[in-house]
Design a protein around this motif. Structure first.
Motif, PDB file in Angstrom:
ATOM      1  N   GLU A 235     -30.131  26.002  67.832  1.00  0.00           N
ATOM      2  CA  GLU A 235     -30.879  25.019  67.040  1.00  0.00           C
ATOM      3  C   GLU A 235     -32.307  25.502  66.784  1.00  0.00           C
ATOM      4  O   GLU A 235     -32.826  25.382  65.672  1.00  0.00           O
ATOM      5  N   VAL A 236     -32.914  26.091  67.805  1.00  0.00           N
ATOM      6  CA  VAL A 236     -34.280  26.584  67.658  1.00  0.00           C
ATOM      7  C   VAL A 236     -34.326  27.791  66.729  1.00  0.00           C
ATOM      8  O   VAL A 236     -35.240  27.924  65.902  1.00  0.00           O
ATOM      9  N   ILE A 237     -33.340  28.670  66.854  1.00  0.00           N
ATOM     10  CA  ILE A 237     -33.295  29.843  65.980  1.00  0.00           C
ATOM     11  C   ILE A 237     -33.181  29.413  64.519  1.00  0.00           C
ATOM     12  O   ILE A 237     -33.782  30.000  63.618  1.00  0.00           O
ATOM     13  N   THR A 238     -32.424  28.350  64.277  1.00  0.00           N
ATOM     14  CA  THR A 238     -32.211  27.861  62.910  1.00  0.00           C
ATOM     15  C   THR A 238     -33.419  27.108  62.368  1.00  0.00           C
ATOM     16  O   THR A 238     -33.851  27.327  61.230  1.00  0.00           O
ATOM     17  N   ASN A 239     -33.997  26.224  63.188  1.00  0.00           N
ATOM     18  CA  ASN A 239     -35.024  25.298  62.698  1.00  0.00           C
ATOM     19  C   ASN A 239     -36.438  25.570  63.199  1.00  0.00           C
ATOM     20  O   ASN A 239     -37.389  24.942  62.723  1.00  0.00           O
ATOM     21  N   GLY A 240     -36.585  26.486  64.165  1.00  0.00           N
ATOM     22  CA  GLY A 240     -37.911  26.780  64.681  1.00  0.00           C
ATOM     23  C   GLY A 240     -38.418  25.733  65.665  1.00  0.00           C
ATOM     24  O   GLY A 240     -37.681  24.837  66.089  1.00  0.00           O
ATOM     25  N   PHE A 241     -39.712  25.833  65.988  1.00  0.00           N
ATOM     26  CA  PHE A 241     -40.314  24.971  67.011  1.00  0.00           C
ATOM     27  C   PHE A 241     -41.168  23.853  66.432  1.00  0.00           C
ATOM     28  O   PHE A 241     -41.806  23.111  67.174  1.00  0.00           O
ATOM     29  N   GLU A 242     -41.192  23.727  65.122  1.00  0.00           N
ATOM     30  CA  GLU A 242     -42.148  22.824  64.488  1.00  0.00           C
ATOM     31  C   GLU A 242     -42.098  21.411  65.048  1.00  0.00           C
ATOM     32  O   GLU A 242     -43.133  20.817  65.368  1.00  0.00           O
TER      33      GLU A 242
END
Length: 249
Positions: A235-242
């Motif tokens: 999920e983080v790889i796809t959407n980042g940490f924003e």
């Protein structure tokens, strides 16, 4: 599954600057945990505090390892208990060969004198797993080593020392695809040999492909803001940490 590492409401920092805020985290024996977050989130700080780096001061909370309170233990005492930290930027030590360093470290951790032949046999076996030429054993620790060679030397320490808990701080940083595969194979071999626990601080999913991830923790602004399984990495790889930087969960 028994608890190996338990962190309760840990607050720590440098001098007057607080970098970690009431962090709680539990790692079971044999588990693999992933720690992710944006730059400056406190990931490396947490790894260093678990290891007992004198650079950081704990101002609140407690740390327990193998059922014992280690909050006030020095780094060398924690190493003897079975905690290992692979540094993001390994230091160079002129005048001390890789072999000498590892033999001394192993003797310090085990409290036992090692026969030179037995140690060399163990070292050679571990170096072969990482595809390291035998000549590296006689070179000064990390002096003149490339970035990839330094990271391999860190994983070599992991294989030789066989700790109960290994904290890998960006061990895959700056490595090409082949080097990541080699390092991953070394980490996998450590797991097979020891059944030890891992805390992997990383931005790269490639190093995780050979490992079964039990839990993922997202750190932002010195706090754990989300936890989940291996799916959280994707999920983080796809959407980042924003959304985590903004304080969302």
């Amino acid at each position: 599954m028994s608890q190996l590492l338990e962190i309760k409401d840990l607050t720590a920092g440098v001098e007057e600057k607080e970098l970690l805020h009431s962090v709680s985290l539990t790692v079971g024996a044999g588990e693999t945990h992933v720690l992710m977050g944006p730059n400056g989130a406190g990931k490396s700080t947490l790894g260093s505090v678990i290891m007992g780096s004198p650079e950081y001061a704990v101002s609140g909370g407690r740390l327990f390892f193998d059922g014992e309170d280690i909050t006030d233990d020095s780094a060398d005492k924690r190493a003897k208990r079975g905690i290992f930290l692979s540094f993001q930027n390994p230091v160079e030590i002129a005048g001390v060969t890789l072999s000498e360093f590892l033999r001394n470290a192993l003797e310090q951790v085990t409290g036992k004198h090692l026969k030179l032949w037995d140690f060399k046999k163990k070292l050679r076996s571990c170096m072969e797993i990482l595809g390291m030429d035998a000549s590296y054993a006689d070179r000064d620790l990390n002096v003149g080593f490339s970035g990839g060679e330094k990271k391999k030397a860190e994983i070599l320490q992991l294989l030789v020392l066989e700790p109960k808990l290994a904290i890998l701080d960006e061990t895959d940083s700056g490595l090409d695809v082949d080097a990541v595969k080699t390092v991953s194979a070394g980490i996998d071999e450590y797991k097979k040999r020891t059944g030890g626990s891992l805390i992997v601080i990383t931005h790269n999913t490639k190093i995780l492909e050979a490992l079964r991830v039990d839990k993922t923790h997202i750190l932002a602004a010195g706090q754990i803001v989300a936890e989940g399984g291996a799916e959280l990495v994707d999920e983080v790889i796809t959407n980042g940490f924003e959304k985590y930087i903004k304080g969302g969960k």
